[in-house]
Write a protein that holds these residues in place. Structure first.
Motif, mmCIF file in Angstrom:
data_model
loop_
_atom_site.group_PDB
_atom_site.id
_atom_site.type_symbol
_atom_site.label_atom_id
_atom_site.label_comp_id
_atom_site.label_asym_id
_atom_site.label_seq_id
_atom_site.Cartn_x
_atom_site.Cartn_y
_atom_site.Cartn_z
ATOM 1 N N ALA A 330 0.827 -1.208 0.000
ATOM 2 C CA ALA A 330 0.000 0.000 0.000
ATOM 3 C C ALA A 330 0.855 1.250 0.000
ATOM 4 C CB ALA A 330 -0.928 -0.011 1.209
ATOM 5 N N ARG A 331 1.984 1.205 0.726
ATOM 6 C CA ARG A 331 2.880 2.359 0.771
ATOM 7 C C ARG A 331 3.572 2.574 -0.579
ATOM 8 N NH1 ARG A 331 2.161 6.276 4.500
ATOM 9 N NH2 ARG A 331 1.929 5.430 6.580
ATOM 10 N N VAL A 332 3.992 1.501 -1.203
ATOM 11 C CA VAL A 332 4.623 1.600 -2.521
ATOM 12 C C VAL A 332 3.618 2.142 -3.533
ATOM 13 C CG1 VAL A 332 5.695 0.300 -4.399
ATOM 14 C CG2 VAL A 332 6.278 -0.235 -2.011
ATOM 15 N N LYS A 333 2.407 1.636 -3.465
ATOM 16 C CA LYS A 333 1.351 2.105 -4.364
ATOM 17 C C LYS A 333 1.077 3.588 -4.143
ATOM 18 C CE LYS A 333 -3.446 1.147 -5.719
ATOM 19 N NZ LYS A 333 -4.643 0.293 -5.460
ATOM 20 N N ASN A 334 1.150 4.025 -2.890
ATOM 21 C CA ASN A 334 0.905 5.420 -2.568
ATOM 22 C C ASN A 334 1.962 6.330 -3.193
ATOM 23 O OD1 ASN A 334 -0.782 7.314 -1.163
ATOM 24 N ND2 ASN A 334 0.897 7.627 0.287
ATOM 25 N N LEU A 335 3.219 5.889 -3.215
ATOM 26 C CA LEU A 335 4.275 6.685 -3.848
ATOM 27 C C LEU A 335 4.023 6.818 -5.350
ATOM 28 C CD1 LEU A 335 7.504 5.413 -2.033
ATOM 29 C CD2 LEU A 335 6.287 7.563 -1.667
ATOM 30 N N LYS A 336 3.578 5.746 -5.977
ATOM 31 C CA LYS A 336 3.248 5.821 -7.407
ATOM 32 C C LYS A 336 2.078 6.777 -7.631
ATOM 33 C CE LYS A 336 4.821 1.118 -8.479
ATOM 34 N NZ LYS A 336 4.436 -0.223 -8.997
ATOM 35 N N LEU A 337 1.118 6.748 -6.707
ATOM 36 C CA LEU A 337 -0.035 7.640 -6.813
ATOM 37 C C LEU A 337 0.398 9.103 -6.690
ATOM 38 C CD1 LEU A 337 -3.146 7.849 -6.980
ATOM 39 C CD2 LEU A 337 -3.177 7.751 -4.477
ATOM 40 N N ILE A 338 1.297 9.383 -5.739
ATOM 41 C CA ILE A 338 1.791 10.750 -5.552
ATOM 42 C C ILE A 338 2.539 11.213 -6.799
ATOM 43 C CG2 ILE A 338 3.458 12.152 -4.258
ATOM 44 C CD1 ILE A 338 2.692 10.483 -1.785
ATOM 45 N N LEU A 339 3.321 10.329 -7.399
ATOM 46 C CA LEU A 339 4.037 10.668 -8.626
ATOM 47 C C LEU A 339 3.042 11.044 -9.730
ATOM 48 C CD1 LEU A 339 6.629 10.845 -10.303
ATOM 49 C CD2 LEU A 339 6.470 8.363 -10.682
ATOM 50 N N GLY A 340 1.992 10.254 -9.856
ATOM 51 C CA GLY A 340 0.991 10.537 -10.884
ATOM 52 C C GLY A 340 0.221 11.816 -10.617
ATOM 53 N N GLN A 341 -0.058 12.104 -9.345
ATOM 54 C CA GLN A 341 -0.775 13.322 -8.989
ATOM 55 C C GLN A 341 0.078 14.567 -9.204
ATOM 56 O OE1 GLN A 341 -1.832 12.429 -4.936
ATOM 57 N NE2 GLN A 341 -3.810 11.528 -5.507
ATOM 58 N N THR A 342 1.394 14.424 -9.048
ATOM 59 C CA THR A 342 2.293 15.564 -9.197
ATOM 60 C C THR A 342 2.638 15.811 -10.655
ATOM 61 O OG1 THR A 342 3.245 15.020 -7.031
ATOM 62 C CG2 THR A 342 4.467 16.581 -8.400
ATOM 63 N N TYR A 343 2.861 14.746 -11.394
ATOM 64 C CA TYR A 343 3.288 14.869 -12.797
ATOM 65 C C TYR A 343 2.406 14.019 -13.708
ATOM 66 C CZ TYR A 343 7.622 16.940 -10.970
ATOM 67 O OH TYR A 343 8.541 17.738 -10.349
ATOM 68 N N PRO A 344 1.125 14.316 -13.808
ATOM 69 C CA PRO A 344 0.253 13.477 -14.647
ATOM 70 C C PRO A 344 0.668 13.462 -16.112
ATOM 71 C CG PRO A 344 -0.861 15.515 -14.012
ATOM 72 C CD PRO A 344 0.380 15.423 -13.183
ATOM 73 N N GLY A 345 1.260 14.537 -16.587
ATOM 74 C CA GLY A 345 1.607 14.625 -18.003
ATOM 75 C C GLY A 345 2.772 13.769 -18.443
ATOM 76 N N ILE A 346 3.614 13.314 -17.499
ATOM 77 C CA ILE A 346 4.801 12.547 -17.897
ATOM 78 C C ILE A 346 4.654 11.054 -17.618
ATOM 79 C CG2 ILE A 346 6.258 14.553 -17.463
ATOM 80 C CD1 ILE A 346 7.292 13.082 -14.954
ATOM 81 N N MET A 347 3.525 10.650 -17.073
ATOM 82 C CA MET A 347 3.367 9.244 -16.705
ATOM 83 C C MET A 347 3.585 8.281 -17.871
ATOM 84 S SD MET A 347 3.089 9.280 -13.512
ATOM 85 C CE MET A 347 2.422 7.709 -12.972
#
Length: 421
Positions: A330-347
């Motif tokens: 869940a914690r690893v998934k949360n980091l991926k979620l934060i990355l997507g929320q911060t930089y949605p355009g580069i995913m």
């Protein structure tokens, strides 16, 4: 000091920088570590930032309420686990005691002086030795989603500005000028702070490069060697007992991160340090030229996204869960979620399926300030408890420790960091 021997327990950032500093002063140094090589634990995959701009300890005013609420929130940035509470009793009371505004600011001031000195030492080592660790000196950027968090950060920065901290509060538009990849979330940024004196780099690569120089110059090491006890005789620490036998030296340095508390206890020395479990993922950028160029910190999530060479390192969250090394999905998934929320355009440019997860223990001192100096046992020295500032403080802490061990004038006032405080 040519005949003076020293054993350093821990071959992470604190141990290797201390070994290098003492070797330069003529000590015959041996590093001991339970891992198979240098920087394999907490120093391996941290956030990759050298940030004197973030000297404030995590036990800020109001932390007690935050931790209590985290018991019921699986996504809390700083989370307290029920199972960890019994082991945190004494440390936790002091952690809360030092969260008062006055004490919190005093700790931030002490951390800033050490951090500001240390980053200059790190850069000097890099330049003098030609160390390659994906280092970039372009500052860091903090972004804020609420006016209250923005105002609090500005207040702390203003309080430290008189001591030399450079911080520049800026608008969302100015933040995007620094980092165009944030354009997609401009509407969510209330304000930002640009910290020009910060830099980034790969702590693992730095530690390994410095270790190689130490070894090349005659330094010794024993890896896959576990310390069981410190050997004390007639009030002096004279050696260590390991699973490979006993070893003796004129000086013993404990620089084993969160495990320093357990090791020091065997000599009757109390260190108020507890492990705060952090996570990171390292994501391949596939060589995309449109990716972030500056480290961006979201303080609300205790999370940073740092470009390191051809990768992005997303690091953050903190769990008080003892020495539980499990990688919580869940914690690893949360980091991926934060990355997507911060930089949605580069995913689409990122290889998230092959992101490399990691977890390690930040050694959190109850009062927010590291322990650097001699313990109340002669010959026993401590370099531990640097919390979230280990990479930032490492080289400076090593120089401070080495100056105390050789009776040189210290580079900064050692009083805030003394072991018997």
């Amino acid at each position: 000091m040519a005949d003076t021997t020293c054993i350093i327990i821990g071959a992470g950032l604190m141990g290797v920088t201390a070994a290098h500093a003492l070797q330069a002063r003529g000590f015959d140094v041996t590093l001991i570590d339970k891992a198979s090589g240098p920087a394999m634990d907490t120093s391996f995959a941290n956030a990759g930032m050298l940030h004197p701009s973030m000297p404030a300890p995590w036990n800020g005013p109001g932390i007690g309420k935050h931790l209590a609420m985290s018991l019921f929130n699986p996504h809390a940035a700083m989370k307290l686990r029920l199972s960890a509470i019994p082991g945190l009793a004494g440390w936790g009371a002091k952690f809360l005691q030092y969260s008062s505004p006055k004490r919190h600011l005093a700790a931030a001031k002490a951390n800033y002086f050490l951090s500001a000195y240390s980053i200059l030492r790190t850069q000097a080592q890099r330049d003098a030795l030609g160390l390659n660790f994906d280092s970039v000196d372009n500052g860091t950027l903090k972004i804020f989603g609420t006016q209250a968090s923005f105002d609090t950060a500005r207040h702390i920065g203003d309080s430290l500005a008189k001591f030399g901290l450079t911080h520049k509060p800026i608008t969302a538009a100015e933040a995007i000028a620094h980092e165009p990849a944030l354009a997609d979330i401009k509407h969510r940024i209330i304000g930002a702070i640009y910290q020009p004196d910060d830099s980034i780099g790969d702590a693992y690569k730095f530690t390994c490069a410095l270790y190689d120089d130490f070894e090349h110059k005659g330094g010794h090491s024993r890896f896959e060697c576990t310390v069981q006890n410190l050997i004390v005789k007639d009030g002096s620490c004279i050696g260590v007992e390991t699973d490979q036998g006993k070893m003796f030296a004129d000086h013993i340095v404990v620089a084993a991160g969160s495990f320093s508390r357990v090791i020091a206890k065997s000599a009757g020395v109390k260190l108020d340090i507890q492990p705060a479990k952090g996570y990171s993922i390292t994501v391949d950028t596939n060589g995309s030229a449109a990716l972030p160029k500056i480290a961006v910190i979201d303080e609300a999530m205790h999370c940073a996204i740092t470009p390191l060479g051809d990768t992005l390192r997303v690091a953050g969250t903190a769990e008080f869960t003892g020495f539980n090394t499990a990688l919580t999905s869940a914690r690893v998934k949360n980091l991926k979620l934060i990355l997507g929320q911060t930089y949605p355009g580069i995913m689409p440019d990122l290889d998230l399926d092959n992101a490399k997860p990691w977890t390690g223990f930040r050694p959190m001192p109850a009062d927010g300030v590291p322990y650097i100096g001699e313990a109340n046992v002669s010959g026993l020295w401590i370099n531990a408890g640097h919390g979230h500032l280990g990479w930032t403080m490492a080289s400076g802490s090593a120089e401070l420790l080495a100056s105390l061990m050789t009776y040189e004038p210290p580079p900064i006032d050692p009083e805030p960091y003394r072991v018997n405080r």
